[in-house]
Design a protein around this motif. Sequence first.
Motif, mmCIF file in Angstrom:
data_model
loop_
_atom_site.group_PDB
_atom_site.id
_atom_site.type_symbol
_atom_site.label_atom_id
_atom_site.label_comp_id
_atom_site.label_asym_id
_atom_site.label_seq_id
_atom_site.Cartn_x
_atom_site.Cartn_y
_atom_site.Cartn_z
ATOM 1 N N CYS A 40 0.957 -1.207 -0.066
ATOM 2 C CA CYS A 40 0.065 -0.199 0.075
ATOM 3 C C CYS A 40 0.843 1.262 -0.126
ATOM 4 C CB CYS A 40 -0.774 0.098 1.392
ATOM 5 S SG CYS A 40 -1.682 1.668 1.486
ATOM 6 N N PRO A 41 0.597 2.297 -1.099
ATOM 7 C CA PRO A 41 1.548 3.480 -0.970
ATOM 8 C C PRO A 41 1.170 4.411 0.223
ATOM 9 C CG PRO A 41 -0.385 3.407 -2.736
ATOM 10 C CD PRO A 41 -0.327 2.141 -2.130
ATOM 11 N N TYR A 42 -0.040 4.089 0.857
ATOM 12 C CA TYR A 42 -0.162 5.218 1.898
ATOM 13 C C TYR A 42 0.133 4.488 3.411
ATOM 14 C CZ TYR A 42 -3.416 6.860 -1.648
ATOM 15 O OH TYR A 42 -3.965 7.407 -2.935
ATOM 16 N N CYS A 43 -0.053 3.311 3.829
ATOM 17 C CA CYS A 43 0.385 2.765 5.038
ATOM 18 C C CYS A 43 1.632 1.955 4.780
ATOM 19 C CB CYS A 43 -0.935 2.419 5.692
ATOM 20 S SG CYS A 43 -1.182 0.667 5.239
ATOM 21 N N GLY A 44 1.853 1.476 3.674
ATOM 22 C CA GLY A 44 2.953 0.471 3.620
ATOM 23 C C GLY A 44 2.571 -0.891 3.777
ATOM 24 N N PHE A 45 1.127 -1.268 4.176
ATOM 25 C CA PHE A 45 0.993 -2.707 4.567
ATOM 26 C C PHE A 45 1.205 -3.559 3.132
ATOM 27 C CE2 PHE A 45 -2.085 -6.114 4.466
ATOM 28 C CZ PHE A 45 -2.118 -6.548 5.680
ATOM 29 N N LYS A 46 1.893 -4.681 3.496
ATOM 30 C CA LYS A 46 2.091 -5.584 2.529
ATOM 31 C C LYS A 46 0.974 -6.513 2.178
ATOM 32 C CE LYS A 46 5.317 -9.029 0.636
ATOM 33 N NZ LYS A 46 5.629 -8.522 -0.556
ATOM 34 N N GLY A 47 0.371 -6.712 1.111
ATOM 35 C CA GLY A 47 -0.787 -7.555 1.088
ATOM 36 C C GLY A 47 -2.148 -6.856 0.508
ATOM 37 N N ALA A 48 -1.769 -5.903 -0.311
ATOM 38 C CA ALA A 48 -3.110 -5.297 -1.055
ATOM 39 C C ALA A 48 -3.824 -6.268 -1.658
ATOM 40 C CB ALA A 48 -2.534 -4.158 -1.562
ATOM 41 N N LYS A 49 -4.957 -6.061 -2.017
ATOM 42 C CA LYS A 49 -5.922 -6.883 -2.768
ATOM 43 C C LYS A 49 -6.137 -6.262 -4.109
ATOM 44 C CE LYS A 49 -6.202 -9.428 0.785
ATOM 45 N NZ LYS A 49 -5.164 -10.647 0.634
ATOM 46 N N GLU A 50 -6.099 -7.173 -5.208
ATOM 47 C CA GLU A 50 -6.394 -6.554 -6.422
ATOM 48 C C GLU A 50 -8.100 -6.235 -6.451
ATOM 49 O OE1 GLU A 50 -5.456 -8.982 -9.687
ATOM 50 O OE2 GLU A 50 -3.286 -8.793 -9.398
ATOM 51 N N VAL A 51 -8.396 -5.137 -7.165
ATOM 52 C CA VAL A 51 -9.779 -4.866 -7.398
ATOM 53 C C VAL A 51 -10.034 -3.965 -8.671
ATOM 54 C CG1 VAL A 51 -10.334 -4.611 -4.745
ATOM 55 C CG2 VAL A 51 -9.573 -2.533 -6.005
ATOM 56 N N GLU A 52 -11.212 -4.404 -9.412
ATOM 57 C CA GLU A 52 -11.512 -3.760 -10.454
ATOM 58 C C GLU A 52 -12.140 -2.277 -10.008
ATOM 59 O OE1 GLU A 52 -13.381 -4.457 -14.764
ATOM 60 O OE2 GLU A 52 -13.346 -6.211 -13.318
ATOM 61 N N LEU A 53 -11.553 -1.310 -10.484
ATOM 62 C CA LEU A 53 -11.929 0.137 -10.057
ATOM 63 C C LEU A 53 -13.077 0.671 -11.058
ATOM 64 C CD1 LEU A 53 -8.300 1.466 -9.863
ATOM 65 C CD2 LEU A 53 -9.906 0.931 -8.082
ATOM 66 N N PRO A 54 -13.759 1.449 -10.312
ATOM 67 C CA PRO A 54 -15.039 2.169 -10.995
ATOM 68 C C PRO A 54 -14.484 3.044 -12.489
ATOM 69 C CG PRO A 54 -14.899 2.961 -8.838
ATOM 70 C CD PRO A 54 -13.581 2.280 -9.187
ATOM 71 N N ARG A 55 -15.279 2.752 -13.520
ATOM 72 C CA ARG A 55 -14.832 3.362 -14.611
ATOM 73 C C ARG A 55 -15.336 4.383 -15.049
ATOM 74 N NH1 ARG A 55 -12.623 -0.746 -17.600
ATOM 75 N NH2 ARG A 55 -13.068 0.128 -19.538
ATOM 76 N N GLU A 56 -16.102 5.476 -14.040
ATOM 77 C CA GLU A 56 -16.370 6.660 -14.191
ATOM 78 C C GLU A 56 -15.566 7.268 -13.144
ATOM 79 O OE1 GLU A 56 -20.735 6.933 -14.247
ATOM 80 O OE2 GLU A 56 -20.851 5.669 -16.042
ATOM 81 N N GLY A 57 -15.375 8.952 -13.601
ATOM 82 C CA GLY A 57 -15.030 9.753 -12.613
ATOM 83 C C GLY A 57 -14.988 11.188 -13.187
ATOM 84 N N LYS A 58 -14.020 11.833 -12.690
ATOM 85 C CA LYS A 58 -14.222 13.316 -12.981
ATOM 86 C C LYS A 58 -12.695 13.875 -13.132
ATOM 87 C CE LYS A 58 -14.621 15.174 -8.602
ATOM 88 N NZ LYS A 58 -15.293 15.947 -7.607
#
Length: 137
Positions: A40-58
């Motif tokens: 994780c680039p925020y807390c450094g935790f090893k073991g992030a999970k893959e997720v499909e991200l939303p396809r809409e934004g701004k």
Amino acid sequence: MSVKVRSVPRVWRERKIKYRLIGGKCPNCGKSFYPYRDNCPYCGFKGAKEVELPREGKVITYTVIRAPPADFTQYAPYPIALVELKDGTRVIAQLTDVNIEDIRTGMSVEAVFRKYREQGEDGIIEYGIKFRPLLKS
């Protein structure tokens, strides 16, 4: 001038993330990020999970590339934006299917699959996610 060619195996390894907008979600702090990586680039935790991200934004902010790297000179000028997806994840990506003068911060966009570039006449053709103005239905 020589063009640096990426290996075919690397392009194939990256296609899942590039083609499906796969990011990471940290089970420790709960934040999502792109592109996916194990830590994780925020807390450094090893073991992030893959997720499909939303396809809409701004569009949060953008710039127009007028003097690109050598591999992209044929595409200039082209817009690059910081896009905030509906879940808050931020992605840097190229904008497509839009006139540069029509781009605005706050503009609603959606992810689409497009060609990134060709590596010479006989090289690899790379595809991935770009964002276009959200089409109203």
